[in-house]
Design a protein around this motif. Sequence first.
Motif, mmCIF file in Angstrom:
data_model
loop_
_atom_site.group_PDB
_atom_site.id
_atom_site.type_symbol
_atom_site.label_atom_id
_atom_site.label_comp_id
_atom_site.label_asym_id
_atom_site.label_seq_id
_atom_site.Cartn_x
_atom_site.Cartn_y
_atom_site.Cartn_z
ATOM 1 N N LEU A 1 0.902 -1.051 0.024
ATOM 2 C CA LEU A 1 0.086 -0.009 0.062
ATOM 3 C C LEU A 1 0.946 1.475 0.107
ATOM 4 C CD1 LEU A 1 -2.720 -0.921 2.671
ATOM 5 C CD2 LEU A 1 -2.850 -1.044 0.039
ATOM 6 N N PRO A 2 0.300 2.281 -0.624
ATOM 7 C CA PRO A 2 0.986 3.636 -0.688
ATOM 8 C C PRO A 2 1.107 4.081 0.756
ATOM 9 C CG PRO A 2 -0.909 3.931 -1.673
ATOM 10 C CD PRO A 2 -0.801 2.467 -1.531
ATOM 11 N N GLU A 3 2.322 4.729 1.324
ATOM 12 C CA GLU A 3 2.434 5.185 2.624
ATOM 13 C C GLU A 3 2.061 6.520 2.641
ATOM 14 O OE1 GLU A 3 5.558 3.809 5.641
ATOM 15 O OE2 GLU A 3 6.482 2.696 3.863
ATOM 16 N N LEU A 4 1.387 7.271 3.494
ATOM 17 C CA LEU A 4 0.904 8.547 3.593
ATOM 18 C C LEU A 4 1.211 8.902 5.063
ATOM 19 C CD1 LEU A 4 -2.599 8.429 2.259
ATOM 20 C CD2 LEU A 4 -0.595 8.462 0.919
ATOM 21 N N PHE A 5 1.867 10.136 5.128
ATOM 22 C CA PHE A 5 2.112 10.715 6.619
ATOM 23 C C PHE A 5 1.061 11.796 6.528
ATOM 24 C CE2 PHE A 5 3.998 13.178 9.791
ATOM 25 C CZ PHE A 5 4.407 12.582 10.549
ATOM 26 N N TRP A 6 0.021 11.685 7.330
ATOM 27 C CA TRP A 6 -0.977 12.981 7.417
ATOM 28 C C TRP A 6 -0.471 13.784 8.726
ATOM 29 C CZ3 TRP A 6 -5.116 11.285 4.080
ATOM 30 C CH2 TRP A 6 -5.991 12.503 4.015
ATOM 31 N N LEU A 7 -0.350 15.192 8.081
ATOM 32 C CA LEU A 7 0.189 16.188 9.113
ATOM 33 C C LEU A 7 -0.815 17.353 9.091
ATOM 34 C CD1 LEU A 7 2.393 16.783 11.030
ATOM 35 C CD2 LEU A 7 3.498 17.772 9.123
ATOM 36 N N GLY A 8 -1.669 17.489 10.132
ATOM 37 C CA GLY A 8 -2.513 18.656 10.432
ATOM 38 C C GLY A 8 -2.819 19.173 11.531
ATOM 39 N N ASP A 9 -3.880 20.024 11.809
ATOM 40 C CA ASP A 9 -3.987 20.727 13.142
ATOM 41 C C ASP A 9 -5.216 19.938 13.773
ATOM 42 O OD1 ASP A 9 -6.457 21.613 11.685
ATOM 43 O OD2 ASP A 9 -5.391 23.525 11.113
ATOM 44 N N SER A 10 -5.679 20.704 14.563
ATOM 45 C CA SER A 10 -6.753 19.857 15.445
ATOM 46 C C SER A 10 -7.908 19.188 14.701
ATOM 47 C CB SER A 10 -7.355 20.668 16.792
ATOM 48 O OG SER A 10 -7.640 22.035 16.143
ATOM 49 N N ILE A 11 -8.114 19.942 13.596
ATOM 50 C CA ILE A 11 -9.356 19.407 12.550
ATOM 51 C C ILE A 11 -8.985 18.072 12.282
ATOM 52 C CG2 ILE A 11 -10.599 19.907 10.705
ATOM 53 C CD1 ILE A 11 -10.975 22.087 12.816
ATOM 54 N N SER A 12 -7.870 17.900 11.920
ATOM 55 C CA SER A 12 -7.466 16.542 11.362
ATOM 56 C C SER A 12 -7.264 15.484 12.542
ATOM 57 C CB SER A 12 -5.973 16.599 10.523
ATOM 58 O OG SER A 12 -5.002 16.697 11.657
ATOM 59 N N VAL A 13 -7.111 16.132 13.681
ATOM 60 C CA VAL A 13 -7.334 15.017 15.011
ATOM 61 C C VAL A 13 -8.480 14.423 15.150
ATOM 62 C CG1 VAL A 13 -6.726 15.161 17.419
ATOM 63 C CG2 VAL A 13 -5.258 16.339 16.152
ATOM 64 N N HIS A 14 -9.487 15.436 14.776
ATOM 65 C CA HIS A 14 -10.707 15.172 15.045
ATOM 66 C C HIS A 14 -11.377 13.937 14.051
ATOM 67 C CE1 HIS A 14 -13.050 18.256 17.893
ATOM 68 N NE2 HIS A 14 -12.438 16.963 18.752
ATOM 69 N N TYR A 15 -11.066 14.352 12.702
ATOM 70 C CA TYR A 15 -11.677 13.344 11.781
ATOM 71 C C TYR A 15 -10.603 12.206 11.561
ATOM 72 C CZ TYR A 15 -8.478 15.595 8.269
ATOM 73 O OH TYR A 15 -7.569 16.095 7.602
ATOM 74 N N ARG A 16 -9.643 12.077 12.344
ATOM 75 C CA ARG A 16 -8.706 10.919 12.257
ATOM 76 C C ARG A 16 -9.002 9.666 12.458
ATOM 77 N NH1 ARG A 16 -5.289 7.807 15.858
ATOM 78 N NH2 ARG A 16 -3.245 7.478 15.186
ATOM 79 N N PRO A 17 -9.861 9.327 13.302
ATOM 80 C CA PRO A 17 -10.422 7.832 13.571
ATOM 81 C C PRO A 17 -11.160 7.477 12.161
ATOM 82 C CG PRO A 17 -10.943 9.135 15.500
ATOM 83 C CD PRO A 17 -10.455 10.126 14.553
ATOM 84 N N TYR A 18 -12.203 8.213 11.610
ATOM 85 C CA TYR A 18 -12.946 7.980 10.386
ATOM 86 C C TYR A 18 -11.978 7.970 9.363
ATOM 87 C CZ TYR A 18 -16.714 9.673 13.262
ATOM 88 O OH TYR A 18 -17.699 9.951 14.585
ATOM 89 N N LEU A 19 -10.984 8.675 9.194
ATOM 90 C CA LEU A 19 -10.091 8.641 8.078
ATOM 91 C C LEU A 19 -9.497 7.444 8.070
ATOM 92 C CD1 LEU A 19 -8.724 10.863 6.098
ATOM 93 C CD2 LEU A 19 -6.709 10.704 7.725
ATOM 94 N N LEU A 20 -8.921 6.799 9.325
ATOM 95 C CA LEU A 20 -8.056 5.825 9.294
ATOM 96 C C LEU A 20 -8.829 4.467 8.903
ATOM 97 C CD1 LEU A 20 -5.980 6.033 12.415
ATOM 98 C CD2 LEU A 20 -5.221 6.298 10.154
ATOM 99 N N SER A 21 -10.356 4.552 9.337
ATOM 100 C CA SER A 21 -11.216 3.473 8.965
ATOM 101 C C SER A 21 -11.546 3.397 7.359
ATOM 102 C CB SER A 21 -12.534 3.657 9.818
ATOM 103 O OG SER A 21 -13.486 2.872 9.264
ATOM 104 N N TYR A 22 -11.665 4.564 6.944
ATOM 105 C CA TYR A 22 -12.184 4.803 5.536
ATOM 106 C C TYR A 22 -10.808 4.212 4.462
ATOM 107 C CZ TYR A 22 -16.051 7.503 7.243
ATOM 108 O OH TYR A 22 -17.201 7.841 7.756
ATOM 109 N N LEU A 23 -9.692 4.723 5.103
ATOM 110 C CA LEU A 23 -8.426 4.322 4.083
ATOM 111 C C LEU A 23 -7.682 2.990 4.332
ATOM 112 C CD1 LEU A 23 -6.347 7.671 4.426
ATOM 113 C CD2 LEU A 23 -7.471 6.548 2.262
ATOM 114 N N LYS A 24 -8.498 2.172 5.141
ATOM 115 C CA LYS A 24 -8.134 0.922 5.601
ATOM 116 C C LYS A 24 -7.996 -0.197 4.104
ATOM 117 C CE LYS A 24 -8.743 -3.238 8.363
ATOM 118 N NZ LYS A 24 -9.467 -3.864 9.471
#
Length: 433
Positions: free
Chosen positions: A7-30
């Motif tokens: 799988l391609p490796e992504l490093f996700w770097l963001g502020d608190s908005i990304s901290v909040h959507y992170r659990p959904y993001l990880l689930s959807y990108l599985k």
Amino acid sequence: MKSLNTLPELFWLGDSISVHYRPYLLSYLKGVAKVTTRNGYKEALRNLDHPQGANCGDSSMVLAFLKQILPTAEFTAKWVILNCGLHDIKTDWQTEQRQIELNDYIRNLKSVVTLMREYDISLVWISTTPVDDERHQKHCPEIHRHQCDVDAYNLAAEDVMLHAGVPIIDLHRFTETLEGELYCDHVHFNEVIRSWQAAFLVGHIERILLAASTSSMDQENADALRPRILLLGDSTVARLRPDSGTKGWGEPLNELLPDHEVVNLAVSGASTKSFLCSEAYSKAQTCEAVYWLIQFGHNDMKDYDPARFTEAHGAYKDNLLEMAEMAKICGAKPIFVTSPHRLKFDDEGNPTEELLPYVEAVRNLGQEHAIPVIDLFEMTGDLMAGFGETKLQWLTATKHEDYAHFTPNGACVVSALVAKELMLILDRDTEEA
């Protein structure tokens, strides 16, 4: 499903908005991508207003972090997905001083882009989410944020990223179209909105990864085969300062002509006389291209400035013809573009025609030498008549006695008009070849 190692490796770097959507993001990108983030997810959640842990903070903090981690063996990702902006625009309510001023923000983002190139890492940019001024200041009186700053910083980031060829995911536009109660506090979003934001981002990431995988096999050859178009002109064509509120029509043209590479050599303030002595004109002669689009006039008509003024049917025509002949010598086909209207009306409510002598000179030159002409003067006149004087501010952002320049929206519309006419010329040339 692909194995984790492929799988391609992504490093996700963001502020608190990304901290909040992170659990959904990880689930959807599985099964789609391997995603890592900055350490300290739980630490970031303790106080989202103060950058810590996974909350990357402002652009200076992002730059410092990347400089620290990229050289290490632990960093193996080939993609960085980045957003920063909400911390940059934090404003002291007493001094109105922003945490990171706009020029410094631009400088930091340019440094990030340079860093990505140095380490051969692909960058994807995410725009900063909206702010409700009244709500924010009510719930967070000690630190202010303003939507006007969000707009300015997003526009600046867009300019940096587009210039660098970095894909942009417009999370701001997506979020502002959502209806109902969006926020759970002064700036962060409720659970439903977070899940929607993550889904929106993942859809774009999948598209970007797919495009990269299909194009990477022979990208070098593809770039070599993509024909180049040069733009020679003044500020109505040129790349302008992101914080100016204006945009040249040449800026969006690259997106409208995906099969061509558009190189914008237009110079703000240039007339045909001054451009012939410019570095941009020298560069045009060494830059291999198939077409030169040439548009001047606004500054040639300034008879109070001897360094730029030219007579419409005298030196102006001579200078344009010199450029057209040079294009041919360089192996390119010249195309003239008439000056866009000055964006103002006469007492009868009609678009003024002070540029008409220069427009007629271009039209005549095209007929005399069989050079194609894109009549932007006529097209912008039709636009102005359609908008009318009361709604012209959608097209022009200029004030006082300067009526030359377009808003970002107006530039996109004008660019689309140019692209449409240009495609007709390109198609005709292809048929004749």
